[in-house]
Design an enzyme around this catalytic site. Sequence first.
Site, PDB file in Angstrom:
ATOM      1  N   LYS A 132       2.540  10.919   7.222  1.00 21.21           N
ATOM      2  CA  LYS A 132       1.706  10.673   8.400  1.00 21.21           C
ATOM      3  C   LYS A 132       2.206  11.420   9.653  1.00 21.21           C
ATOM      4  CE  LYS A 132      -1.053   6.942   6.816  1.00 21.21           C
ATOM      5  NZ  LYS A 132      -0.689   5.948   5.825  1.00 21.21           N
ATOM      6  N   ASP A 159       9.408   3.010   1.950  1.00 22.13           N
ATOM      7  CA  ASP A 159       8.193   3.751   2.304  1.00 22.13           C
ATOM      8  C   ASP A 159       7.961   3.564   3.800  1.00 22.13           C
ATOM      9  OD1 ASP A 159       5.701   4.741   2.825  1.00 22.13           O
ATOM     10  OD2 ASP A 159       4.746   3.880   1.043  1.00 22.13           O
ATOM     11  N   PHE A 163       0.861  -1.182   0.000  1.00 19.65           N
ATOM     12  CA  PHE A 163       0.000   0.000   0.000  1.00 19.65           C
ATOM     13  C   PHE A 163       0.898   1.233   0.000  1.00 19.65           C
ATOM     14  CE2 PHE A 163      -2.257   3.602   1.681  1.00 19.65           C
ATOM     15  CZ  PHE A 163      -3.426   3.568   0.953  1.00 19.65           C
TER      16      PHE A 163
HETATM   17  C1  LIG Z   1      -0.844   6.035   4.332  1.00 20.72           C
HETATM   18  C2  LIG Z   1       0.237   5.511   3.484  1.00 20.72           C
HETATM   19  C3  LIG Z   1       0.537   6.109   2.254  1.00 20.72           C
HETATM   20  C4  LIG Z   1      -0.291   7.205   1.657  1.00 20.72           C
HETATM   21  O1  LIG Z   1      -0.346   8.355   2.462  1.00 20.72           O
HETATM   22  P1  LIG Z   1      -1.490   9.444   2.190  1.00 20.72           P
HETATM   23  O2  LIG Z   1      -1.096  10.589   3.089  1.00 20.72           O
HETATM   24  O3  LIG Z   1      -2.800   8.836   2.587  1.00 20.72           O
HETATM   25  O4  LIG Z   1      -1.449   9.777   0.750  1.00 20.72           O
HETATM   26  C5  LIG Z   1       1.617   5.615   1.546  1.00 20.72           C
HETATM   27  N1  LIG Z   1       2.354   4.588   2.016  1.00 20.72           N
HETATM   28  C6  LIG Z   1       2.095   3.999   3.200  1.00 20.72           C
HETATM   29  C7  LIG Z   1       2.965   2.880   3.680  1.00 20.72           C
HETATM   30  C8  LIG Z   1       1.014   4.419   3.965  1.00 20.72           C
HETATM   31  O5  LIG Z   1       0.736   3.817   5.112  1.00 20.72           O
END
Ligand SMILES: *Cc1c(COP(=O)(O)O)cnc(C)c1O
Length: 406
Positions: free
Chosen positions: A261, A232, A147
Amino acid sequence: MTLTDLPATNGAEFARAEERTAHNYHPLPVVVAHAEGAWMTDVDGGRFLDLLAGYSALNFGHSHPALVAAAHAQLDKLTLTSRAFVHDQFADFCAALGDLCGKELVLPMNTGAEAVETAIKVARKWGYEVKGVPADRATIIVASGNFHGRTTTIVGFSDDPDARDGFGPFAPGFVTVPYGDLAALEAAIDETTVAVLIEPIQGEGGVVIPPEGYLRGIREACTRSNVLFAADEIQAGLGRTGRTFACDHEGVVPDIYILGKALGGGIVPVSAIVADRDVLGVLKPGQHGSTFGGNPLACAVGHTVVDMLATGDFQRRAEELSVLLRERLESMIGHGVVGVRVRGLWAGVDIDPAVGTGREVCEALMARGVLAKDTHGSTIRLAPPLVISAEDLSWGLDQLAAVVSA
Ligand SMILES: *Cc1c(COP(=O)(O)O)cnc(C)c1O
């Protein structure tokens, strides 16, 4: 729980919220009006322990005094210049975040998806200009179950049908390998590979922790084949796992940190990619940007977040509370829980299908004053704010134990 079980105000507010919005989420039927630390209060004064923390966006809890103070102070001075002009919060934030990551350069964005897109663009440009990949042939290796956000490019390399179906055609240039399988990843690398884009722990996937040595193996394979390792850490990073970064658990430093985040302190969206000059230096004026990226309010809050993490206190707290979290969850195995994965103050809890769906368990938890979120049907993700007290965490886990063993 149905709408009719809810107190009148909550129910009416919830129905109003549903009526005029796109149904892209399936929220629990609670309407929150106020929150502090790990506790949220709904419009009727009902209290709920927050065991989701905005998917890690609220690592420091709701309304952390230092973060609120930084935001208030900046609101009175300057909130936006655009990057057409430099503002006085920019240099310090970028330097502090770069230092936290041990990297030279920072490129601030707003949302996580934007930061991932930024990493993809930088990796491709680096591939053409530094590695010498023929034009438009660059490929990026990603993992199954990933994700990385919701843009059209990113959902194109998701294998979640909900995320992907109906949104094509998709951008080419991505190769998917099974998550956790180092041999498959190594075999997928060829002369067109510019980056490996991986979550060091898959959050949305259900807090999936790869086998020990996986991240180290990726680091070595990337170095060997002149490929960028883009981690990520949007959900896993910034204290959640008991370290500053989830990659720290294997002593691994990626070429590109992708952050978001918690970087915004639960107040403003702040994301960034962080890398050395030989990577991020490929961007020249006009080649990438964002109107709000790195704005003064974001930098003031983000800088405070970095200062708070630099003490190591939050990482230590996550590590300490992890013991309680693990012990309590493991004791539920065989009593309505079939599997748990814990790292730091973060857990994926697989619910016995005989007990009910993850959604049903979350609804039952809500009735007991605990808010958590299911993912992929039968898994519940627990990501309490790192400021939660041991007593509150223990009470929340009591509620979970009661629900799943009922
Ligand atoms: C939440 C998340 C995203 C996307 O972040 P947004 O601020 O919602 O666009 C990307 N990668 C990971 C691992 C995430 O948990």
